[in-house]
Scaffold this motif. Structure first.
Motif, mmCIF file in Angstrom:
data_model
loop_
_atom_site.group_PDB
_atom_site.id
_atom_site.type_symbol
_atom_site.label_atom_id
_atom_site.label_comp_id
_atom_site.label_asym_id
_atom_site.label_seq_id
_atom_site.Cartn_x
_atom_site.Cartn_y
_atom_site.Cartn_z
ATOM 1 N N LEU A 156 -2.216 20.972 -9.324
ATOM 2 C CA LEU A 156 -0.808 20.595 -9.258
ATOM 3 C C LEU A 156 0.077 21.844 -9.246
ATOM 4 O O LEU A 156 1.006 21.963 -8.444
ATOM 5 N N THR A 157 -0.251 22.804 -10.126
ATOM 6 C CA THR A 157 0.563 24.018 -10.167
ATOM 7 C C THR A 157 0.480 24.735 -8.821
ATOM 8 O O THR A 157 1.468 25.311 -8.357
ATOM 9 N N TYR A 158 -0.692 24.675 -8.218
ATOM 10 C CA TYR A 158 -0.852 25.310 -6.915
ATOM 11 C C TYR A 158 0.091 24.676 -5.900
ATOM 12 O O TYR A 158 0.805 25.368 -5.175
ATOM 13 N N VAL B 118 2.812 22.950 -6.465
ATOM 14 C CA VAL B 118 4.204 23.248 -6.794
ATOM 15 C C VAL B 118 4.568 24.659 -6.344
ATOM 16 O O VAL B 118 5.610 24.902 -5.740
ATOM 17 N N ARG B 119 3.658 25.598 -6.607
ATOM 18 C CA ARG B 119 3.934 26.981 -6.218
ATOM 19 C C ARG B 119 4.112 27.087 -4.707
ATOM 20 O O ARG B 119 5.010 27.761 -4.213
ATOM 21 N N ARG B 120 3.216 26.391 -3.990
ATOM 22 C CA ARG B 120 3.307 26.450 -2.528
ATOM 23 C C ARG B 120 4.613 25.843 -2.030
ATOM 24 O O ARG B 120 5.236 26.345 -1.099
ATOM 25 N N LYS C 79 -9.438 27.761 -7.530
ATOM 26 C CA LYS C 79 -7.994 27.729 -7.762
ATOM 27 C C LYS C 79 -7.655 27.347 -9.182
ATOM 28 O O LYS C 79 -8.050 26.343 -9.655
#
Lengths: 307, 379, 320
Positions: free
Chosen positions: A2-4, A6-8, A307
């Motif tokens: 999820l953080t990935y 959001v970051r993207r 990841k």
């Protein structure tokens, strides 16, 4: 994961900002104002001045940019210089046509390319394989507008099977959709076939065979799963190809989509519209690439874990 | 009756440059539970022999052109594809060289092992999963249960090769073909993996053929050794006999090139000069002749047969004019090969390993299976 | 398949014939045997000759109007077109909508296509290879800047970005130089050099770790020598392939831009311009459009065949 994601998603904004800066800079590097005296459309000098003031064209460049970006944040893309509509209205009215054309072409391309690529690879040097390679070569090589010219000449002018231009009925859609799909089909067929061939000669396929699995099980479980990874990643570029391909096809067939509007706006130097549509395209492609990266992470366990 | 009897096997590859005779008339046999080493340099046809046994030669360009492979009384080469698939993984299993590439990267370990269990032993999913845990524990994978749904890249090289061994053992095959199973691994891991393979094969009473380029590995692993060169067997003997009394100069060359870790050698590690011959147009006589330092005229003219050698155990055979008492031959029979080969410390160590294998084989003769365990059920 | 496994396999199969050929000799051998590639090469050579000798070969001035006010059908039979009325033997392929000789325009157009194909790719090659080598070899801030530029450029679809450049700068004095040719070179080069630089950078990064480069560094070879003698020759394979495919894609960019009316400016003849201008009368007289379209198709195919041939010759495994 999820953080990935959001970051993207957050990373989309700086990219779009840079796109906006460059497009804005280029648009304003063009000499003169769009309302300069034009022999075809003579305007009284007072009108030009009023127009310039109305659109803020007489202000310093940085102020104009700040204004544009400020509006952009509120999703206000400004007004067309030529038509009596806002850019957002134009996009809202005409983008659905382009989206329909693009999605139809994407599904058509996938429906043809995946089976064709897989069968070509499994039956190397068969008639289907040769046909697939021919299609892939022609489709990736011959530009869509050249294909469109010959297709219109043959099916429209000579055989009279389809209308030459326009949009709306299925008959109108066949040719543009097929021609737009051709490039993506060719591209995807090539990739599918190549990655199937790559997967088939991997050591783990030999291992699977040594376990006594049937060829069918091997293809479905061991080969396809691996071969689809590169294919999935190519859907991003394929979407980009469909978007850029779409404005050429729309222009050619006079389809009232956003692509045709884009080309028209370029010829009319309608800068707010050019910038708005360009940003839309950049957004579509950035989102397509983002989706592909996420899908990639989902289907390839090697990526998922790191990841 | 032997478990496996290979007669005059010929496997060829049809390439742009000509026909490659990768395996050219290989014959050997193997009893149930027996262990055999096939040794030779890269390109001598040992891997192709193994792949041929399971009919895994890619075709085209490859083709098994002649010979027979009797397995359990049936000729593998005459079976239809379904029957061959019924044997693969079930009666004959294979362990490949590179565990990095031989496992499917996108499937979980348990999926890859269960697959064969569900197919051959008709287990359902949960049963296959349970069995997979047992197998993984058996090959020494720590907390096997937790690692079932891991993917191959989450395992180290040695662990992956253990997974391969578990996979090979899964259906209790009668024969395992291990093709350079440890070549891709670190030296320290090699020993562990080989030990597991050896122990489990004995426990399951599985015959295995260990294919390697390293005579040093075979010593502690198998009862018999066949040396291959240029698609043919050039020397075959009991492992002990081969190390005690090697006959063919090529075998001497292989022995000379075994490295030792624990001691500074006085002699240099001597490689065999030159390259294996071009298998498209091999030399007319003995295939090793161009590289052989003991060659004579006759070696270039005619190829020797593989026949028993004098001054040796009866089943010790070699394909060398120098060892054959025929007109023009026999000049190597009385040669002191030990002075030719040099470093004896290696041989001493190897002999110790060989003796151990022989003793183990003695203990594990069929008939003294643990009570309640049938051949097919294994553990 | 791992390298070790592959080597083992190759040795096992013993397929590698022992005739010793160098990498490039081997590649040339494979290329010459590739019939499609040779066919493509012949077509390109012919197009090149047309381009070079256009002033001699073209029967007329490509911008002069002859059959004023009336277009004319080609003298050669047009099997599909019943509307062929005026046949004039002086204009072999007929005249266009404002009476210019189509054959002469086609021949002169090949000149533009060739120049647009080769010049920007040469620029891309020079810039891309230098920057890529520097970024790959030295890393550091050069590399950082290159990667940031890459991120941005990859967010722009090439063609759209070219269109923006042309839409805005066409009326600028730069856009006027040589009928828009200079802007075309610059635009295509700007869009494409980053890809080349990245390709070279990637190659250099992997080659840098190779033993022979380590060895060269160990004996104190200067960086320039390592780059020119060790890195460049070994990185060249993929670069040559990229150049081979870069040429037709540059031509296509010109064709597409001119087709939608923002590329090379009339009256300069290019195939794209001819299609753009002829399209207005396509439904009544298709030949002024069909002929340049056919030229584009044939030349694009020829370049693709050659590109495929080069790629297969250099690395038979690099299939896509």
């Amino acid at each position: 994961m999820l953080t990935y994601v959001v970051r993207r998603v957050l990373l989309l904004f700086p990219t779009l900002f840079v796109v906006a800066v460059i497009v804005f800079a280029l648009a304003h590097a063009a000499p003169g104002s769009p309302f300069d005296p034009n022999p075809d459309r003579p305007l009284p000098p007072q009108t030009v001045e009023r127009l310039n003031r109305y659109y803020g064209v007489d202000r310093p460049l940085y102020e104009q940019f700040a204004m544009y970006m400020g509006n952009l944040v509120r999703l206000d893309l400004g007004r067309s210089l030529v038509q009596d509509r806002t850019v957002a209205q134009i996009i809202g009215q005409q983008f659905p046509v382009s989206a329909q054309l693009g999605l139809q072409a994407l599904f058509l391309a996938l429906a043809i390319a995946l089976p064709l690529g897989v069968i070509s690879a499994l039956r190397q040097n068969s008639a289907i394989d040769h046909g697939g390679i021919l299609l892939a070569t022609l489709g990736t090589t011959v530009p869509s507008f050249v294909v469109a010219i010959f297709a219109i000449y043959l099916f429209g002018l000579n055989l009279g099977l389809v209308p030459l231009v326009g949009w709306g009925t299925p008959k109108h859609m066949i040719l543009p959709t097929a021609i737009l799909a051709l490039g993506a089909t060719a591209f995807l067929t090539r990739i599918t076939r190549a990655s199937m061939l790559e997967a088939i000669r991997q050591d783990y396929v030999r291992t699977a065979r040594s376990k006594g699995l049937s060829e069918q099980t091997i293809v479905v479980w061991h080969v396809l799963r691996n071969a689809m990874i590169p294919v999935a990643t190519i859907i991003g570029p394929a979407t980009a190809a469909l978007v850029t391909g779409s404005f050429i096809i729309e222009w050619f067939f006079a389809i009232p989509g956003i692509g045709r509007e884009f080309v028209l706006s370029i010829n009319r130097r309608d800068y707010p519209l050019i910038m708005g549509v360009y940003l839309l395209y950049a957004l579509i492609i950035a989102v397509a690439n983002l989706v592909v990266d996420i899908v990639y992470g989902l289907i390839d366990p090697r990526i998922r874990v790191s990841k | 009756m032997s478990l496996l009897e290979v007669k005059d096997l010929k496997t060829q590859f049809f390439t742009r440059d000509g026909v490659v005779r990768a395996v050219d008339g290989v014959s050997f046999q193997l009893d149930a539970g027996e262990t055999l080493g096939i040794v030779g340099e890269s390109g001598c046809g040992k891997s192709v022999t193994a792949l041929s046994l399971m009919r895994l030669i890619p075709q085209p360009p490859g083709k098994i052109t002649e010979g027979s492979i009797m397995f359990d009384g049936q000729d593998v080469l005459k079976m239809d594809d379904d029957d061959v698939r019924g044997i693969r993984g079930n009666n004959i299993a294979m362990i490949f060289q590179d565990p990095m590439t031989s496992l499917n990267p996108v499937l979980t370990i348990s999926r890859q092992i269960s697959e064969a269990l569900e197919l051959h032993l008709k287990m359902d999913r949960s049963e296959a999963r349970r069995r997979t845990v047992e197998l993984l524990e058996l090959v020494g994978i720590p907390s096997a249960k937790k690692r079932l749904d891991d993917y191959p890249h989450q395992f180290s090289g040695g662990m992956r090769q253990r997974v391969m061994i578990a996979m090979a053992l899964s259906c209790n095959p009668k024969l395992i073909l291990a093709d350079e199973p440890t070549t891709a691994l670190d030296v320290t891991i090699q020993a562990q993996v080989l030990q597991i393979l050896k122990d489990l094969a004995r426990e399951f009473r599985t015959a295995f053929i260990l294919i390697t380029h390293d005579l040093g590995i075979v010593a502690g692993m198998t009862q018999r050794v066949h040396v291959m060169y240029a698609g043919r067997i050039v020397e075959k003997a009991d492992t002990g006999e081969l190390y005690a009394n090697p006959k063919m100069p090529y075998t001497w060359g292989l022995l000379r090139s075994i490295p030792r870790l624990d001691e500074v050698r006085k002699e240099k590690l001597v490689p065999i000069e030159g390259l294996p011959p071009d298998l498209i147009s091999p030399p007319p006589g003995c295939k090793f002749e161009p590289r052989c330092q003991y060659r004579k005229e006759i070696c270039h003219e005619r190829e020797p047969d593989l026949i028993p050698v004098p001054n040796a155990k009866p089943d010790h055979e070699a394909r060398c004019w120098g060892t054959q008492r025929v007109p023009g031959g026999g000049w190597l029979v009385d040669l002191d090969w030990q002075s030719e080969i040099g470093d004896m410390a290696v041989l001493e160590q190897i002999k110790a390993e060989v003796a151990q294998v022989a003793a183990e084989a003695e203990r594990a003769t069929p008939g003294d299976l643990p009570p309640g365990v049938s051949q097919k059920e294994g553990i | 398949m791992s390298l070790a496994a592959a080597q083992e396999r190759a040795a096992e199969l013993n397929v590698i014939s022992r005739k010793q050929r160098s990498l490039w000799q081997d590649a040339r051998y494979r290329f010459v045997r590739n019939r499609a590639a040779m066919f493509g090469l012949v077509v390109i050579a012919l197009a090149g000759l047309l381009a070079i000798f256009a002033p001699v070969l073209a029967p007329y001035d490509p911008t002069a109007t002859f059959t004023a006010g009336g277009r004319q059908a080609p003298t050669l039979a047009d099997p599909f077109w019943a509307g062929t009325k005026y046949v004039d033997p002086r204009y072999a392929l007929g005249t266009d909508q404002i009476g210019r000789d189509i054959l002469s325009r086609l021949i002169w157009s090949s000149r533009v296509s060739m120049v647009v194909g080769f010049v920007p790719v040469a620029i891309v090659f020079l810039i891309g290879v230098s920057v890529g080598m520097l970024a790959g070899y030295h890393g550091g801030w050069i590399d950082q800047i290159l990667m940031r530029i890459t991120d941005v450029v990859y967010a722009f679809p090439d063609l759209l970005f070219l269109i923006i450049i042309f839409a805005t700068l066409r009326t600028h004095p730069i856009g006027d130089l040589m009928g828009g040719l200079v802007l075309m070179f610059a635009g295509i080069a700007i869009v494409n050099w980053v890809g080349m630089a990245r390709l070279v950078r990637g190659q250099v990064l992997s080659l840098k770790e190779k033993e022979y480069v380590e060895a060269a560094r160990a004996i104190g070879a200067p960086a320039t020598r390592i780059m020119s003698r060790h890195l460049l020759p070994n990185a060249l394979g993929p670069v040559v392939v990229a150049v081979a495919f870069g040429i037709p894609s540059a031509m296509l960019a010109e064709g597409t831009l001119s087709f939608i009316g923002v590329g090379i400016r009339p009256p300069t003849a290019t195939w794209g311009v001819m299609i753009n201008e002829g399209y207005q009368v396509f439904s009544t007289s298709p030949w002024p459009v069909l002929m340049p379209a056919a030229c584009i198709a044939v030349v694009m195919l020829a370049f693709t065949f050659v590109g495929d041939g080069i790629r297969d010759a250099i690395d038979p495994r690099m299939k896509i």
